[in-house]
Design an enzyme around this catalytic site. Structure first.
Site: not given
Length: 312
Positions: A235, A237, A142
């Site tokens: 993102h 994750e 990001c």
């Protein structure tokens, strides 16, 4: 194989319950194996949540991994206790004499600021420059991706008319590249940002390769052609509820935010969203660790130092 973490790290107990193979440092030191050493520069405000998200992905591969968390010395996070930082984090001055096989620089809540106005910008650029020699492969997430694109390749960011938040569909430009090996032709991933980078700027940069993009969210997976830099603008994750937590936080602050797109069931924020990107999250991290870290990093960094001195 396990990830090696400090004995009392709060994320450890949660990872064990999830059946992620965790090994504490004292036991790891008895293993006759050369583990990978991964440096995580965690710029996210809720550091413990990010630790858990990244450790979950780093721990789901056959590779034994030592993880070192890095915190900025020029800016002290307000959302985590000083004792947590003192116990589990290092500063750049404490680790800059070491070599690492991989490094992750996370996102940060500073994307609306000019890069040079960020308190720790000079420190981050010093870390990125140091990593060119001392790290085999770097992954940027990001804002971290935008910072790397700006610093290494001169590609700036621009502010979006409204926040890009939600689950977006992406396509792969070249399925033969190892980083996206095993990916579906089309897959989904979370984004959460107020800024973006130009897909044309990425495509026109001779040093970069655009591996995946979204018609709505823009460029997503970008790789330098020397494979040392991997930029992820979203993102992968994130947990299932991370976007929901961010949305509720922004609403409570009175910010004019819209519902994350393609996220809440029936667009009802009272319903629990599902994680529809988990498989590709694990696959991305597995491919990075295997193809760009494990298979590329020197077994003995001292040998590399000796070769450098010989050629000089």
């Amino acid at each position: 194989m396990p990830i090696n973490i400090p004995k009392s790290l709060p994320a450890g107990e949660i990872l064990r319950k999830e059946k992620i193979f965790v090994m504490e440092e004292d036991r790891a030191q008895t293993q006759q194996i050369r583990p990978l050493n991964i440096l995580v520069c965690n710029l996210m405000p809720e550091k413990e949540k990010t630790e858990l998200q990244l450790l979950r992905l780093l721990g789901n591969t056959p590779l034994q991994t030592n993880v070192t968390f890095l915190n900025t010395a020029t800016y002290l996070s307000k959302n985590v206790s000083k004792s947590h930082l003192d116990t589990f984090y290092k500063t750049f001055n404490e680790i800059k004499h070491r070599r690492f096989d991989g490094m992750i620089i996370t996102g940060a809540p500073v994307e609306r600021m000019e890069f040079e106005d960020v308190h720790y910008w000079n420190e981050i650029t010093e870390i990125m420059d140091w990593a060119k020699i001392n790290v085999t492969s770097c992954m940027y997430i990001c804002w971290g991706a935008q910072a790397a694109l700006y610093h290494h390749f001169g590609i700036g960011k621009f502010e979006l008319p409204k926040k890009c938040s939600g689950i977006y569909s992406h396509v792969i430009t070249d399925l033969t590249v190892d980083l996206v090996r095993g990916f579906s032709d089309e897959y989904v991933a979370p984004h959460s940002r107020h800024t973006s980078v130009s897909i044309e700027d990425v495509r026109n940069c001779p040093e970069l390769r655009l591996l995946s993009f979204s018609e709505e969210a823009g460029p997503f997976i970008i790789q330098s052609k020397d494979t040392k830099h991997i930029m992820i603008t979203g993102h992968l994750e994130y947990d299932a509820t991370t976007l929901a937590d961010e949305y509720k936080r922004d609403v409570e602050k009175g910010e004019p935010v819209e519902l994350p797109v393609n996220y809440f069931p029936n667009n009802d924020p009272n319903k629990t969203p599902k994680n529809t990107w988990r498989a590709h999250s694990h696959l991305l991290f597995y491919n990075w660790l295997n193809y760009y870290v494990y298979q590329e990093t020197p077994y003995d960094w001292h040998f590399v130092d000796d070769m450098i001195e010989f050629h000089i």
